[in-house]
Write an enzyme that holds these catalytic residues in place. Sequence first.
Site, PDB file in Angstrom:
ATOM      1  CD  GLN A  98      -2.592   1.513   2.279  1.00  0.00           C
ATOM      2  OE1 GLN A  98      -2.012   2.058   3.345  1.00  0.00           O
ATOM      3  NE2 GLN A  98      -4.024   1.086   2.359  1.00  0.00           N
ATOM      4  CE1 TYR A 179      -2.769   9.362   7.432  1.00  0.00           C
ATOM      5  CE2 TYR A 179      -3.768   7.413   6.551  1.00  0.00           C
ATOM      6  CZ  TYR A 179      -3.344   7.922   7.489  1.00  0.00           C
ATOM      7  OH  TYR A 179      -3.233   7.547   8.868  1.00  0.00           O
ATOM      8  NE  ARG A 226      -8.629   0.274   3.202  1.00  0.00           N
ATOM      9  CZ  ARG A 226      -8.550   0.490   4.467  1.00  0.00           C
ATOM     10  NH1 ARG A 226      -7.858   1.235   4.844  1.00  0.00           N
ATOM     11  NH2 ARG A 226      -9.374  -0.643   5.045  1.00  0.00           N
ATOM     12  N   GLY A 311      -9.162  -6.521   9.280  1.00  0.00           N
ATOM     13  CA  GLY A 311      -8.050  -5.941   9.881  1.00  0.00           C
ATOM     14  C   GLY A 311      -7.404  -6.574  11.133  1.00  0.00           C
TER      15      GLY A 311
END
Length: 356
Positions: A98, A179, A226, A311
């Site tokens: 990622q 982000y 994502r 997760g």
Amino acid sequence: MTDIWTPLATSTLQLPHRLAMAPMTRSRAKPDGTPGDLAPLYYTQRAGLGLLITEGTQPSDDGQGYLATPGIYTDAHVAGWRTVTDAAHAAGARIFLQLMHVGRRAHPDNTPHHRQPVAPSAIAPGEDMFTLGGMRPIPEPRALTTTEVEQTVADFAHAAKRAIQAGADGVEIHGANGYLVHQFLATDANRRSDRYGGSMENRARFAIEVVRAVADAIGPERTAIRLSPGVPTGGIAEGAGNDDLYRYLATEFDTMGLAYLHLLFVRGEDPLLAALRERFRGTLVLNRPGRQRDRIGADVAAGLADVEALGVLALANPDLVERLKRGDAFNSVRPALFYAGGGAEGYTDYPTLDAG
């Protein structure tokens, strides 16, 4: 009916089932951004999940925000990640790195160059960040110039090529969780007046250019992204106000032949999920944080997803797939150790069923 134990076969992904490991920052990299010595073991332990999506990995010095996160833009980074991908492959897993540029969610004390964070606009996220000196307010970022935005797109493409050199099966661009890519999408982080700000199409431009540049560099079949529609985090509170933008992105990404689209979705049975599923006709990976055991597999069974990413359950249960198949209890999670230290505790020491 497709269930989570049905194998998946695409041009990129040959998976034994429909479960994956979601990306999770662990803050255990070496000071130079090379993955820590225990990283190969950590990922190999979880290889039973089939598809491993790594922790967020910065594509440049500017992309780092937190302490001890890994990079993928130097020779040392490539060599370090090669030990991880080789181990994951030997254990039978596919692994996507990622790529995470944190943008304004950074503190100078945590970055290699100790410079002011960069962002779409000079708007601080209004949160504190852990540094070696303790918790400190994140400073106001510097707005990237148009030329610097273009260079950042190039940085993503360069990092993607380095990831493939390191043996990754592909990369997932982090366009979620407040982000940098998400900051460009959000009106409460993006007040630009150039071609990257203002209209919905302009705010989506950076995400689309990054995906296209990465796909051109390594192939669309190795490229994923994502997104987190409506997730309030990092000073972004878009709610449902950006739903049309996400519909637009899903339609654009559908034309590119990507490996998958990964959605972090927290809005229950909101119709937006079905709309995005309809618009993106490729492989859709869905992550619902806090998913209860009895709901694992429900989204695949309902046709809302092709793969479900897990997760914290994957973090705490290296043999999660086996536990699900056998109906065995899960390990207790230790949140205080999610990001703590560089040792095995809370990282590679979670027990497996075979270990008792």
